[in-house]
Design a protein around this motif. Structure first.
Motif, PDB file in Angstrom:
ATOM      1  N   VAL A 121      11.350  18.679  -8.302  1.00  0.00           N
ATOM      2  CA  VAL A 121      12.770  18.551  -8.638  1.00  0.00           C
ATOM      3  C   VAL A 121      13.566  19.618  -7.894  1.00  0.00           C
ATOM      4  CG1 VAL A 121      14.481  18.634 -10.481  1.00  0.00           C
ATOM      5  CG2 VAL A 121      12.243  17.597 -10.908  1.00  0.00           C
ATOM      6  N   ALA A 122      13.210  20.866  -8.130  1.00  0.00           N
ATOM      7  CA  ALA A 122      13.898  22.012  -7.519  1.00  0.00           C
ATOM      8  C   ALA A 122      13.124  23.264  -7.906  1.00  0.00           C
ATOM      9  CB  ALA A 122      15.345  22.097  -8.004  1.00  0.00           C
ATOM     10  N   GLY A 123      13.643  24.407  -7.467  1.00  0.00           N
ATOM     11  CA  GLY A 123      13.042  25.664  -7.856  1.00  0.00           C
ATOM     12  C   GLY A 123      13.611  26.163  -9.174  1.00  0.00           C
ATOM     13  N   LEU A 124      12.867  26.999  -9.852  1.00  0.00           N
ATOM     14  CA  LEU A 124      13.315  27.598 -11.105  1.00  0.00           C
ATOM     15  C   LEU A 124      14.604  28.379 -10.868  1.00  0.00           C
ATOM     16  CD1 LEU A 124      12.195  27.906 -14.060  1.00  0.00           C
ATOM     17  CD2 LEU A 124      11.259  30.106 -13.306  1.00  0.00           C
TER      18      LEU A 124
ATOM     19  N   ARG B 240      12.039  33.448  -9.678  1.00  0.00           N
ATOM     20  CA  ARG B 240      13.063  32.492  -9.273  1.00  0.00           C
ATOM     21  C   ARG B 240      12.561  31.643  -8.105  1.00  0.00           C
ATOM     22  NH1 ARG B 240      19.053  34.043  -6.759  1.00  0.00           N
ATOM     23  NH2 ARG B 240      19.882  31.907  -6.693  1.00  0.00           N
ATOM     24  N   GLY B 241      12.854  30.343  -8.162  1.00  0.00           N
ATOM     25  CA  GLY B 241      12.463  29.456  -7.081  1.00  0.00           C
ATOM     26  C   GLY B 241      11.097  28.829  -7.253  1.00  0.00           C
ATOM     27  N   THR B 242      10.356  29.203  -8.304  1.00  0.00           N
ATOM     28  CA  THR B 242       9.057  28.575  -8.541  1.00  0.00           C
ATOM     29  C   THR B 242       9.256  27.068  -8.679  1.00  0.00           C
ATOM     30  OG1 THR B 242       8.304  30.543  -9.736  1.00  0.00           O
ATOM     31  CG2 THR B 242       7.035  28.514 -10.034  1.00  0.00           C
ATOM     32  N   PRO B 243       8.541  26.240  -7.902  1.00  0.00           N
ATOM     33  CA  PRO B 243       8.771  24.791  -7.936  1.00  0.00           C
ATOM     34  C   PRO B 243       8.525  24.190  -9.321  1.00  0.00           C
ATOM     35  CG  PRO B 243       7.494  25.401  -6.000  1.00  0.00           C
ATOM     36  CD  PRO B 243       7.560  26.616  -6.867  1.00  0.00           C
ATOM     37  N   VAL B 244       9.439  23.310  -9.726  1.00  0.00           N
ATOM     38  CA  VAL B 244       9.323  22.579 -10.993  1.00  0.00           C
ATOM     39  C   VAL B 244       9.124  21.106 -10.675  1.00  0.00           C
ATOM     40  CG1 VAL B 244      10.479  21.934 -13.144  1.00  0.00           C
ATOM     41  CG2 VAL B 244      10.786  24.247 -12.203  1.00  0.00           C
ATOM     42  N   ALA B 245       8.074  20.514 -11.225  1.00  0.00           N
ATOM     43  CA  ALA B 245       7.765  19.108 -10.978  1.00  0.00           C
ATOM     44  C   ALA B 245       8.366  18.224 -12.059  1.00  0.00           C
ATOM     45  CB  ALA B 245       6.250  18.900 -10.932  1.00  0.00           C
TER      46      ALA B 245
ATOM     47  N   TRP C 164      16.065  16.973 -20.295  1.00  0.00           N
ATOM     48  CA  TRP C 164      16.788  18.165 -20.756  1.00  0.00           C
ATOM     49  C   TRP C 164      16.038  19.427 -20.353  1.00  0.00           C
ATOM     50  CZ3 TRP C 164      15.241  22.069 -23.972  1.00  0.00           C
ATOM     51  CH2 TRP C 164      16.234  22.953 -24.415  1.00  0.00           C
ATOM     52  N   LEU C 165      14.714  19.438 -20.543  1.00  0.00           N
ATOM     53  CA  LEU C 165      13.922  20.617 -20.202  1.00  0.00           C
ATOM     54  C   LEU C 165      13.963  20.899 -18.705  1.00  0.00           C
ATOM     55  CD1 LEU C 165      11.986  22.902 -20.889  1.00  0.00           C
ATOM     56  CD2 LEU C 165      10.102  21.248 -20.793  1.00  0.00           C
ATOM     57  N   VAL C 166      13.836  19.858 -17.891  1.00  0.00           N
ATOM     58  CA  VAL C 166      13.903  20.038 -16.442  1.00  0.00           C
ATOM     59  C   VAL C 166      15.253  20.634 -16.041  1.00  0.00           C
ATOM     60  CG1 VAL C 166      14.007  18.804 -14.229  1.00  0.00           C
ATOM     61  CG2 VAL C 166      12.175  18.294 -15.856  1.00  0.00           C
ATOM     62  N   ASN C 167      16.318  20.177 -16.702  1.00  0.00           N
ATOM     63  CA  ASN C 167      17.636  20.738 -16.417  1.00  0.00           C
ATOM     64  C   ASN C 167      17.724  22.205 -16.816  1.00  0.00           C
ATOM     65  OD1 ASN C 167      20.606  21.242 -17.801  1.00  0.00           O
ATOM     66  ND2 ASN C 167      20.711  20.229 -15.807  1.00  0.00           N
ATOM     67  N   LYS C 168      17.148  22.560 -17.968  1.00  0.00           N
ATOM     68  CA  LYS C 168      17.155  23.960 -18.383  1.00  0.00           C
ATOM     69  C   LYS C 168      16.402  24.835 -17.386  1.00  0.00           C
ATOM     70  CE  LYS C 168      18.316  25.809 -21.693  1.00  0.00           C
ATOM     71  NZ  LYS C 168      19.561  26.591 -22.024  1.00  0.00           N
ATOM     72  N   LEU C 169      15.369  24.286 -16.775  1.00  0.00           N
ATOM     73  CA  LEU C 169      14.564  25.054 -15.833  1.00  0.00           C
ATOM     74  C   LEU C 169      15.202  25.160 -14.455  1.00  0.00           C
ATOM     75  CD1 LEU C 169      11.036  23.615 -16.730  1.00  0.00           C
ATOM     76  CD2 LEU C 169      11.905  25.890 -17.325  1.00  0.00           C
ATOM     77  N   THR C 170      15.867  24.112 -14.023  1.00  0.00           N
ATOM     78  CA  THR C 170      16.337  24.041 -12.632  1.00  0.00           C
ATOM     79  C   THR C 170      17.844  23.951 -12.458  1.00  0.00           C
ATOM     80  OG1 THR C 170      16.278  21.615 -12.518  1.00  0.00           O
ATOM     81  CG2 THR C 170      14.213  22.788 -12.060  1.00  0.00           C
ATOM     82  N   GLY C 171      18.551  23.519 -13.494  1.00  0.00           N
ATOM     83  CA  GLY C 171      19.975  23.241 -13.354  1.00  0.00           C
ATOM     84  C   GLY C 171      20.271  21.864 -12.801  1.00  0.00           C
TER      85      GLY C 171
END
Length: 270
Positions: free
Chosen positions: A220-223, A235-240, A163-170
């Motif tokens: 995963v993707a960028g912020l 925006r775009g900061t990488p999220v692991a 859920w948190l990863v989705n909130k950060l990256t979509g």
């Protein structure tokens, strides 16, 4: 303050969100914790509000970055961890459908017994013994059995880190760490143990889990723009991809090879 690069860590524990800013050697520049509430509607039940989670994450991240004096542009990666199995159900628009079932919630005792009674080979990792009512598989079954309207409307049933990863990256992904430890996923034997879920009469639950599974640390993707604006980051900061909090703690203690042990204490023990 040096120009960096720096890293941001977000930890969603039982009692609140913690955020820390670190250099690439692991030295902490600043950290902030923000507490949230837990509801206990009945004996053996514990629930939390994902809306409150996010509010606390925002407060902790903004506080830690401000205290560190680091410019958002100097933060080059974000890592996350959370409790598990803390189960969240969301609709097709990513709206949370009910309070999250916290890891310590044991309402799914009957579903746990159903899983254990299958005798499926996937149970080898729990010693073919009792299945904990705390785990994500029985909790997901409980939602289907007891709140069918929530289950039907749910586009995704996920763990807290997902859920948190989705909130950060979509993006909807699932950490293999969570999937293997709490949902019986086994990458060495075909992935999802469909025979276990089928034997328990719960095969349709597999359709609700995020389709993309990633190992801890994979990008995963960028912020997203929305998350970046709320968190005060770039925006775009990488999220692991994240993991269970106790596992993150073990890695932080350097317990990454045979012969080492970590004792992790808090709201629970590992």
């Amino acid at each position: 303050m040096a120009e960096g690069p720096y890293l941001l860590g977000i930890d969603m524990g039982t009692g609140g969100a913690r955020a820390g800013v670190f250099d690439t050697e692991g030295n902490e520049l600043a950290s902030v914790a923000t507490e949230w509430s837990t509801d206990f509607p009945r004996s053996g039940r514990a629930e939390q509000s994902p809306k409150e989670w996010w509010e606390c994450v925002i407060a902790s991240v903004r506080g830690a970055v401000a205290q560190s004096g680091v410019a958002p542009d100097a933060i080059v990666g974000i890592g996350v961890d959370s409790t598990s199995a803390t189960v969240v159900a969301v609709d097709k628009n990513n709206n949370v459908l009910r309070p999250a079932l916290l890891w310590m919630d044991v309402r799914a005792a009957s579903e746990s017994d159903t899983l254990a009674a299958t005798g499926d080979q996937a149970l080898q990792y729990s010693g073919f013994g009792p299945v904990s009512a705390e785990w994500g598989a029985p909790k997901s079954m409980w939602l289907r059995n007891n709140e069918p309207e929530v289950f039907e409307e749910a586009a995704v049933i996920a763990d807290c880190t997902d859920w948190l990863v989705n909130k950060l990256t979509g993006e909807w992904t699932m950490s293999i760490n969570h999937a293997a430890c709490k949902y019986f996923y086994d990458s060495d034997n075909g992935g999802w143990p469909t025979s276990l879920y089928e034997s328990a009469g719960a095969a349709e639950i597999l359709d609700k889990f995020p389709k993309t599974l990633l190992p801890l640390g994979a990008k995963v993707a960028g912020l997203s723009l929305a998350a970046a604006n709320e968190l005060g980051l770039k925006r775009g900061t990488p999220v692991a991809e994240g993991c269970i909090d106790a596992y993150a703690g073990a890695i932080g203690l350097g317990v990454v090879e045979p012969g080492k042990m970590a004792l992790i204490t808090g709201s629970s023990h590992g």
